[in-house]
Design an enzyme around this catalytic site. Structure first.
Site, PDB file in Angstrom:
ATOM      1  N   ASP A 145       0.773  -1.456   0.076  1.00 56.22           N
ATOM      2  CA  ASP A 145       0.122   0.082   0.121  1.00 56.22           C
ATOM      3  C   ASP A 145       0.892   1.349  -0.024  1.00 56.22           C
ATOM      4  O   ASP A 145       0.133   2.449   0.342  1.00 56.22           O
ATOM      5  CB  ASP A 145      -0.715   0.178   1.211  1.00 56.22           C
ATOM      6  N   CYS A 165     -15.139  11.274  -0.396  1.00 54.14           N
ATOM      7  CA  CYS A 165     -14.924  10.109   0.448  1.00 54.14           C
ATOM      8  C   CYS A 165     -14.393  10.720   2.011  1.00 54.14           C
ATOM      9  O   CYS A 165     -13.660  11.549   1.968  1.00 54.14           O
ATOM     10  CB  CYS A 165     -14.284   9.107  -0.065  1.00 54.14           C
ATOM     11  N   CYS A 170     -19.273   1.741   4.107  1.00 58.81           N
ATOM     12  CA  CYS A 170     -19.636   0.898   3.396  1.00 58.81           C
ATOM     13  C   CYS A 170     -19.081  -0.356   3.451  1.00 58.81           C
ATOM     14  O   CYS A 170     -19.537  -1.416   2.736  1.00 58.81           O
ATOM     15  CB  CYS A 170     -18.945   1.558   1.864  1.00 58.81           C
TER      16      CYS A 170
END
Length: 344
Positions: A129, A209, A239
């Protein structure tokens, strides 16, 4: 060799392993280009700067012949949505409630990689990441699951509470069949989003977001979005938490992912008073530390403004003259909201 590699990875603590070729996702270059062209990456300039590598994993390391994708669960042992009803408390994303996953997953990946090098006399590179690697499309290509309508990776066996790691290698390993989309007609993740950050299924506009706004976005957040952030001060799990596939989620085996008691639902009033040294001490070894005290307290001030709790007015007033202009702006906004009695 591949079967033995899978066994080794599972023994090291990973829950799922798959293999694909570096060129298995040719469609992502155009998708990324369109995402950036529409400005949906917001202030994340690094997405535009390294589009060549990010959009073509085979260009990142031309010698690589295989990409091994691995998943590690961090499934929470509580309902992450429950804290949203406690308006005087802060909601911290599940993944950030304890140790930084980057370090934990990378060390585990390196152990698997060193084992593979010893077996195959190959070369490896590991990524978690922080490099220009599109982990989610690669993981789908490697058969770990599919990118859901919320753009996160879903798995029949893991739900969506898991981290991804990538191991690029010069070893020639048999690829797996890609994952197939299984969202069906469900729109739970789209419907629950507080800021309508999904322009369409399978698309995200990062600029709306809450995870982006609280972590990546520098400076003041747009006034129209502040009330929608609620008490979410670092990330957003809505979500993820609402997804019905989580009924198959595996329990996290790594204890360092278990949420710290003081981060399950910390009091906004206490967090707002943190100075830089106290912030660094509280979040040492945590992903939260990287956003710094000022951005963190800015988020806390927005949450105070959304709390509807008049007892927090003095706390917000104490930040109105903060040395950081963005924190001071957020505090003044919070004071105005609380004095007006606004909660929506």
């Amino acid at each position: 060799m591949k079967a033995r590699l899978v066994d080794k990875a599972l023994a090291e603590g990973f829950a799922s392993v798959g293999v694909c070729r570096p060129d298995a996702v040719p469609e992502i270059a155009e998708r990324l280009k369109r995402f950036v062209a529409e400005g949906r990456h917001g202030q994340m300039g690094w997405m535009a700067e390294r589009m060549g590598w990010r959009g073509d994993p085979s260009a990142l390391w031309p010698s690589a012949r295989s990409v091994v994708m691995l998943a590690e669960p961090y499934t929470p042992d509580h309902d992450p949505l429950a804290v949203l009803e406690q308006r005087d408390r802060a909601a911290v994303s599940v993944y950030a409630q304890n140790r930084d996953y980057h370090d934990i997953v990378k060390k585990r990946l390196k152990r698997v990689g060193r084992w593979l090098v010893a077996q195959e006399d190959c070369e490896i590179k590991v990524f978690v990441d922080t490099a220009p690697v599109m982990e989610k499309p690669l993981a789908q290509a490697a058969g770990l699951g599919w990118q859901g309508k919320h753009t996160n990776l879903l798995s029949r066996d893991l739900g969506n509470w898991f981290f991804l790691g990538a191991l690029f290698t010069t070893a020639d390993l048999e690829p797996d069949a890609p994952g197939r989309e299984n969202c069906g007609s469900c729109t739970a993740c789209l419907d629950i989003c507080p800021t309508d950050a999904f322009p369409a299924p399978f698309q995200l506009d990062a600029r709306r977001c809450i995870s982006y706004l609280t972590i990546e976005h520098a400076g003041p957040v747009d006034a129209e979005l502040r009330p929608l952030m609620g008490n979410r001060i670092y990330g957003c799990d809505d979500c993820l938490a609402i997804c019905p596939w989580n009924k198959f989620a595996q329990t996290a085996t790594e204890m360092r992912y278990a949420g710290r008691a003081d981060l399950h639902a910390p009091r906004l009033g206490e967090l707002a008073r943190l100075d830089d040294a106290e912030f660094r001490a509280m979040f040492s070894g945590s992903p939260v530390k990287r956003i710094g005290r000022n951005r963190f307290v800015r988020n806390v001030a927005y949450a105070i403004g959304n709390s509807g709790d008049p007892a927090l007015v003095p706390v917000a007033q104490g930040l109105c003259d903060d040395a950081d202009a963005t924190v001071a702006d957020a505090a003044r906004w919070a004071v105005g909201r609380l004095r007006d009695g606004r909660t929506e």
